[in-house]
Design an enzyme around this catalytic site. Structure first.
Site, PDB file in Angstrom:
ATOM      1  N   ARG A 165       0.830  -1.220   0.000  1.00 22.76           N
ATOM      2  CA  ARG A 165       0.000   0.000   0.000  1.00 22.76           C
ATOM      3  C   ARG A 165       0.863   1.269   0.000  1.00 22.76           C
ATOM      4  O   ARG A 165       0.569   2.249   0.685  1.00 22.76           O
ATOM      5  CB  ARG A 165      -0.914   0.025   1.230  1.00 22.76           C
ATOM      6  CG  ARG A 165      -2.031  -0.954   1.202  1.00 22.76           C
ATOM      7  CD  ARG A 165      -2.982  -0.687   0.042  1.00 22.76           C
ATOM      8  NE  ARG A 165      -4.195  -1.471   0.177  1.00 22.76           N
ATOM      9  CZ  ARG A 165      -4.299  -2.745  -0.167  1.00 22.76           C
ATOM     10  NH1 ARG A 165      -3.282  -3.372  -0.699  1.00 22.76           N
ATOM     11  NH2 ARG A 165      -5.439  -3.386   0.016  1.00 22.76           N
ATOM     12  N   SER A 239     -10.496  -0.120   3.451  1.00 22.55           N
ATOM     13  CA  SER A 239      -9.673  -0.350   4.642  1.00 22.55           C
ATOM     14  C   SER A 239      -9.198   0.994   5.180  1.00 22.55           C
ATOM     15  O   SER A 239      -8.576   1.760   4.444  1.00 22.55           O
ATOM     16  CB  SER A 239      -8.447  -1.190   4.296  1.00 22.55           C
ATOM     17  OG  SER A 239      -8.824  -2.435   3.800  1.00 22.55           O
ATOM     18  N   GLU A 336      -4.462   4.094   6.535  1.00 27.38           N
ATOM     19  CA  GLU A 336      -4.214   3.954   5.096  1.00 27.38           C
ATOM     20  C   GLU A 336      -4.847   5.121   4.339  1.00 27.38           C
ATOM     21  O   GLU A 336      -4.385   5.524   3.275  1.00 27.38           O
ATOM     22  CB  GLU A 336      -4.828   2.624   4.623  1.00 27.38           C
ATOM     23  CG  GLU A 336      -4.234   2.111   3.343  1.00 27.38           C
ATOM     24  CD  GLU A 336      -5.269   1.538   2.423  1.00 27.38           C
ATOM     25  OE1 GLU A 336      -5.478   2.145   1.356  1.00 27.38           O
ATOM     26  OE2 GLU A 336      -5.877   0.512   2.768  1.00 27.38           O
TER      27      GLU A 336
HETATM   28  N1  EPU Z   1     -10.385 -10.836  10.326  1.00 31.45           N
HETATM   29  C1  EPU Z   1     -10.869 -10.840  11.629  1.00 31.45           C
HETATM   30  N2  EPU Z   1     -12.131 -10.399  11.843  1.00 31.45           N
HETATM   31  C2  EPU Z   1     -12.931  -9.987  10.849  1.00 31.45           C
HETATM   32  C3  EPU Z   1     -12.458  -9.963   9.522  1.00 31.45           C
HETATM   33  C4  EPU Z   1     -11.168 -10.388   9.281  1.00 31.45           C
HETATM   34  O1  EPU Z   1     -10.173 -11.229  12.549  1.00 31.45           O
HETATM   35  O2  EPU Z   1     -14.078  -9.617  11.137  1.00 31.45           O
HETATM   36  C5  EPU Z   1      -9.013 -11.305  10.082  1.00 31.45           C
HETATM   37  C6  EPU Z   1      -8.992 -12.779   9.726  1.00 31.45           C
HETATM   38  O3  EPU Z   1      -7.869 -13.364  10.329  1.00 31.45           O
HETATM   39  C7  EPU Z   1      -8.810 -12.753   8.223  1.00 31.45           C
HETATM   40  C8  EPU Z   1      -7.913 -11.556   8.064  1.00 31.45           C
HETATM   41  O4  EPU Z   1      -8.418 -10.611   9.014  1.00 31.45           O
HETATM   42  O5  EPU Z   1      -8.194 -13.913   7.737  1.00 31.45           O
HETATM   43  C9  EPU Z   1      -7.856 -10.960   6.680  1.00 31.45           C
HETATM   44  O6  EPU Z   1      -9.144 -10.492   6.292  1.00 31.45           O
HETATM   45  P1  EPU Z   1      -9.463 -10.165   4.751  1.00 31.45           P
HETATM   46  O7  EPU Z   1      -9.115 -11.325   3.889  1.00 31.45           O
HETATM   47  O8  EPU Z   1     -10.835  -9.630   4.700  1.00 31.45           O
HETATM   48  O9  EPU Z   1      -8.421  -9.063   4.322  1.00 31.45           O
HETATM   49  P2  EPU Z   1      -7.770  -7.801   5.067  1.00 31.45           P
HETATM   50  O10 EPU Z   1      -6.342  -8.133   5.327  1.00 31.45           O
HETATM   51  O11 EPU Z   1      -8.588  -7.376   6.223  1.00 31.45           O
HETATM   52  C10 EPU Z   1      -6.916  -6.774   2.827  1.00 31.45           C
HETATM   53  C11 EPU Z   1      -6.955  -5.455   2.130  1.00 31.45           C
HETATM   54  C12 EPU Z   1      -8.313  -5.234   1.465  1.00 31.45           C
HETATM   55  C13 EPU Z   1      -8.539  -6.367   0.476  1.00 31.45           C
HETATM   56  C14 EPU Z   1      -8.481  -7.697   1.248  1.00 31.45           C
HETATM   57  C15 EPU Z   1      -8.631  -8.901   0.337  1.00 31.45           C
HETATM   58  C16 EPU Z   1      -5.428  -4.010   3.401  1.00 31.45           C
HETATM   59  C17 EPU Z   1      -5.301  -2.823   4.292  1.00 31.45           C
HETATM   60  N3  EPU Z   1      -6.673  -4.360   3.072  1.00 31.45           N
HETATM   61  O12 EPU Z   1      -7.844  -6.708   3.903  1.00 31.45           O
HETATM   62  O13 EPU Z   1      -8.240  -4.038   0.738  1.00 31.45           O
HETATM   63  O14 EPU Z   1      -9.791  -6.237  -0.173  1.00 31.45           O
HETATM   64  O15 EPU Z   1      -7.197  -7.818   1.910  1.00 31.45           O
HETATM   65  O16 EPU Z   1      -7.464  -9.100  -0.378  1.00 31.45           O
HETATM   66  O17 EPU Z   1      -4.427  -4.586   3.000  1.00 31.45           O
HETATM   67  C18 EPU Z   1      -8.654  -1.699   0.874  1.00 31.45           C
HETATM   68  O18 EPU Z   1      -7.438  -1.531   0.829  1.00 31.45           O
HETATM   69  O19 EPU Z   1      -9.457  -0.708   0.917  1.00 31.45           O
HETATM   70  C19 EPU Z   1      -9.196  -3.048   0.908  1.00 31.45           C
HETATM   71  C20 EPU Z   1     -10.491  -3.283   1.085  1.00 31.45           C
END
Ligand code: EPU
Length: 340
Positions: A165, A239, A336
């Site tokens: 990012r 995010s 972010e």
């Molecule tokens: N999780 C929780 N509780 C929740 C939801 C998630 O504990 O309610 C934990 C779980 O361990 C899960 C992990 O968070 O495995 C990852 O969750 P998710 O796959 O939804 O992805 P993220 O890391 O939270 C990132 C990006 C998103 C992107 C998703 C999917 C960043 C800051 N965000 O989110 O990007 O869509 O991966 O690849 O890296 C954005 O940047 O605006 C965005 C939405």
């Protein structure tokens, strides 16, 4: 002279839907517009803010300067070789519409980035990413105009210093260039990336046995629609925080108290990436709402405006989260979203 409006409402130009005004506003549809507006802005000696899709900003007050909306349009196939199509998109193209166009044309490689809000011009700035793909994987070059001396410069991949990012445009060159266009290197033959998250599961539910670009895009769209609020319905900027990257030592220490903490080791760095969503949930904020500000119940990494929240209130709410996570885990969450 371009049409410059005064005390212009930005409510519809930021996906949080924050009700603030720009002292001056101009929408630029051509590079010449940008040049003449920059001349004017420099004569006025007023601050400049370039806005793309407005999906990664939080306004906490009126902007006391010129907001320039980059609305350059156009998509062209620049060249092709045996392996790639080189596709140039102007900065003001909507990102998701660009992805849909590429899916239609069978330009492969960005299908996993479906439904990310915002415009093409902002995509390299923060190296947008989702479901195992980042802009840096398909980036060829970009053209940008230097705000002060107005020369147009081409940036190759290495010049952009892409990180998680992150890019040079968020660091050393912050506010120094306006991105005009981005050229992507998109494959003729597919290499599908379906291993991340629940893409495979979504494809199974869709009864797809041999995935193609269109079905992967559809799966990603479904997953995102299930978990992420639509900014047109509920103001948000995706995010709000980055996933923190912490020393392995700290990760192991936290694990003693929280054996279930998820972590993704980053090879050869002695660091681990931890989902901010998990930290925020443990800190008790998932689904928490204070007035019109909330932490989204289905994805706590997203802060939402339930109605008439002010930017200041959202900012204060985010500070509260940062404080609580720091206290509990000794991890400093980084925003972010760009704050103005
Ligand atoms: N999780 C929780 N509780 C929740 C939801 C998630 O504990 O309610 C934990 C779980 O361990 C899960 C992990 O968070 O495995 C990852 O969750 P998710 O796959 O939804 O992805 P993220 O890391 O939270 C990132 C990006 C998103 C992107 C998703 C999917 C960043 C800051 N965000 O989110 O990007 O869509 O991966 O690849 O890296 C954005 O940047 O605006 C965005 C939405």
């Amino acid at each position: 002279m371009e049409h410059i409006q005064s005390f212009f409402s930005l409510t519809r130009l930021n996906s949080f839907g924050i009700d603030v005004k720009a002292k001056y506003f101009c929408k630029a549809n051509a590079i010449d517009n940008i040049l003449s507006v920059l001349d004017w802005q420099q004569k006025q000696q007023t601050p400049l803010l370039v806005l793309g899709g407005g999906s990664n900003v939080l306004f906490t007050k009126d902007f006391d300067g010129l907001v320039l909306q980059n609305a350059l349009k156009g998509i062209t196939l620049e060249k092709e070789d045996d392996t790639y199509y080189y596709v140039k998109a102007m900065a003001g193209e909507n990102w998701h519409e660009f992805v849909c166009y590429c899916v239609e044309q069978q330009y492969q490689g960005i299908e996993n980035l479906s439904l990310i809000p915002g415009n093409v011009g902002a995509s390299p700035m923060q190296n947008i990413g989702a479901y195992g793909v980042e802009i840096k994987d398909v980036f060829e070059s970009l053209e940008a105009i230097h705000v002060q001396d107005k020369h147009i410069q081409v940036f190759q991949h290495a010049d952009c210093q892409f990180g998680y990012r992150d890019s040079i445009f968020k660091n050393a060159l912050r506010n120094q260039y306006i991105i005009l266009s981005v050229t992507f290197k998109l494959r003729k033959q597919p290499i599908y990336n379906t291993s991340y998250g629940n893409i495979e599961q979504a494809l199974e539910q869709m009864k797809v046995t041999t995935p193609d670009m269109a079905s992967i895009a559809k799966a990603v769209i479904q997953i995102r629609q299930q978990k992420l609020p639509d900014p047109k319905v509920l103001g948000n900027a995706g995010s709000f925080f980055k996933n923190p990257i912490i020393p392995d030592q700290l990760f192991e220490a936290i694990k003693l108290k929280y054996p279930q903490i998820p972590g993704f080791p980053i090879s050869q760095t002695n660091t681990t990436k931890v989902p901010a969503a998990w930290l925020i949930e443990q800190a008790g904020f998932k689904g928490f709402r204070l007035g019109d500000v909330g932490c989204y119940p289905l994805q706590p990494l997203v802060l939402v405006n339930y109605g008439n929240a002010s930017g200041e209130a959202i900012y204060a709410f985010s500070s509260n989260i940062i404080e609580r996570v720091a206290k509990e885990f000794n991890i400093e969450l980084e925003r972010e979203v760009n704050i103005y």
